[in-house]
Design an enzyme around this catalytic site. Structure first.
Site, short mmCIF file in Angstrom:
data_model
loop_
_atom_site.label_atom_id
_atom_site.label_comp_id
_atom_site.label_asym_id
_atom_site.label_seq_id
_atom_site.Cartn_x
_atom_site.Cartn_y
_atom_site.Cartn_z
N ARG A 17 0.66 5.36 -4.22
CA ARG A 17 0.10 6.43 -4.15
C ARG A 17 0.58 7.64 -4.28
O ARG A 17 -0.07 8.60 -4.22
CB ARG A 17 -0.40 6.01 -2.75
N HIS A 26 4.59 -3.29 -5.34
CA HIS A 26 5.50 -2.98 -4.02
C HIS A 26 4.58 -2.98 -2.72
O HIS A 26 5.02 -3.50 -1.91
CB HIS A 26 6.47 -1.97 -3.97
N CYS A 27 3.55 -2.30 -2.98
CA CYS A 27 2.60 -2.17 -1.71
C CYS A 27 1.99 -3.57 -1.11
O CYS A 27 1.55 -3.61 -0.04
CB CYS A 27 1.51 -1.45 -2.13
N VAL A 28 1.99 -4.61 -1.91
CA VAL A 28 1.17 -5.62 -1.51
C VAL A 28 2.32 -6.76 -1.28
O VAL A 28 1.85 -8.06 -1.06
CB VAL A 28 0.06 -6.08 -2.33
N MET A 48 0.88 -1.04 0.06
CA MET A 48 -0.08 0.08 -0.05
C MET A 48 0.76 1.26 -0.12
O MET A 48 1.25 1.63 1.01
CB MET A 48 -0.73 -0.19 1.24
#
Length: 382
Positions: free
Chosen positions: A4, A373-375, A1
């Protein structure tokens, strides 16, 4: 996460940029922040031999999490699950993947991810953002491995996180390695490390009263360095309050190696807050030095034209920079701007000539404000 940072203009809708799901907010974050402030006032602990390595080291495995909450994802859930399964299956071609799922959805996760992904139901989760909820693994160069938790509080109590707040400690116990809590509240996607003493982060995410009220930038810098085994932080101003992460750094700027970084640059026509932030990040990095005093070598990674990507969502996260390094491969996204997609793939191939570049369509996850990359969270080989 994470991260963004390169989404489009603010607007209504169901996604992480617009504070996806406010259900289940608690007072735990405020109480924890008070504790963090008290600890930050004390003299910082001496730096140990452990540090978070740069991400291109060999991994033992990748950790992921399975989303199953309709109160968070609503009608987007099935598409996001399909993207998570695609990412997990792709990484599993190169290294083991362990995916945490709630008992009631573990069977579906196994069915969608297939036999190459290990699904466990002993570590419950609220959502899929393992970069932010999972432990930060550290190595000592002599076969030692330990972990640090960043006191996840739902990105400033914006989303329910009773289960996710415990994921880091529970994974450490599952692996059987020591675990400590850092003296700050933050998320893994908010801090980039070069493995040699230098960090980078946005003030908007870390120096923020929704995570660390009353704690000074200097105190937070010491806490970050202590947690990561570093000695210097390169700060960017970031963007406050326009996405759930308050502008995580890993969607815009990444370390490639000590003294080497890249920044995803917007097209010239983009002038929103995130585009301005990206240009400032490039400028700051280009004028910075590493902890060892070496001038930074900063490369540009050209972002896509939002008028040419598949998604029409105004808050879509089209971040090539949010790629994930696994053993022998780079897992990145493609967004339908053919020229930009091909150029990004070529750039990553030049940067990582010994790795295969895999580009995935993860538009459902991107509409939710996140990327690959977030997960994911790497467990480096000790």
């Amino acid at each position: 996460m994470n991260d963004r940072t390169v989404g489009r203009h603010a607007g209504p809708g169901l996604n992480r940029r617009r504070f996806l799901a406010a259900a289940g907010l608690t007072a735990a974050g405020a109480a924890l922040a008070t504790t963090i402030q008290d600890r930050a006032e004390a003299a910082p602990a001496a730096a140990g031999v452990f540090r978070v390595p740069v991400e291109d080291v060999r991994h033992t495995r990748t950790w992921m999490a399975w989303p199953d909450t309709t109160s968070i994802w609503r009608g987007k859930l099935s598409g996001v699950q399909a993207d998570i399964a695609l990412i997990a299956r792709t990484i599993a071609k190169y290294e083991p993947v362990v995916l945490c799922a709630n008992p009631g959805s573990a069977a579906k996760a196994r069915q969608m991810c297939g036999p190459t992904v290990t699904v466990i139901s002993s570590i419950p989760v609220d959502d899929c953002w393992m970069r932010d909820t999972g432990p930060v693994f550290r190595t000592d160069g002599y076969g030692g491995l330990d972990t640090v938790g960043l006191n996840f509080n739902g990105w400033g109590d914006k989303q329910t996180h009773a289960k996710d707040a415990l994921v880091a400690e529970r994974i450490a116990a599952y692996v059987g390695v020591p675990f400590t809590y850092a003296d700050l509240v933050g998320e893994g996607g908010a801090i980039e490390q070069d493995g040699a003493g230098t960090l980078m982060a946005t003030r908007s995410s870390i120096v923020n009263r929704n995570r660390n009220p009353g704690v000074s930038e200097r105190q937070l810098e010491r806490a970050m360095c202590d947690a990561y085994g570093a000695s210097k932080v390169i700060w960017f101003d970031g963007v406050y309050g326009q996405d759930i992460t308050d502008d995580h750094v890993d969607a815009t700027s990444r370390f490639l190696a000590p003294g080497e970084a890249l920044v995803q640059m917007p097209v010239a026509a983009d002038t929103d807050d995130y585009a301005r932030d990206a240009r400032k990040q490039y400028s700051v990095l280009s004028a910075s030095t590493t902890a060892a005093g070496r001038a930074m070598d900063v490369m540009r990674l050209q972002g896509p034209d939002y008028n040419k990507i598949r998604s029409a969502n105004r808050d879509f996260l089209a971040s090539y920079a949010n790629f994930y390094l696994c053993n022998d491969a780079v897992i990145s996204a493609q967004f339908g701007d053919k020229r930009a997609d091909e150029a990004a793939k070529a750039t990553l191939a030049r940067l990582y000539p010994d790795r295969r570049i895999e580009q995935l369509d993860i538009d459902r996850l991107g509409t939710g404000g996140g990327g690959i990359h977030c997960v994911t969270q790497q467990q480096p080989a000790a």
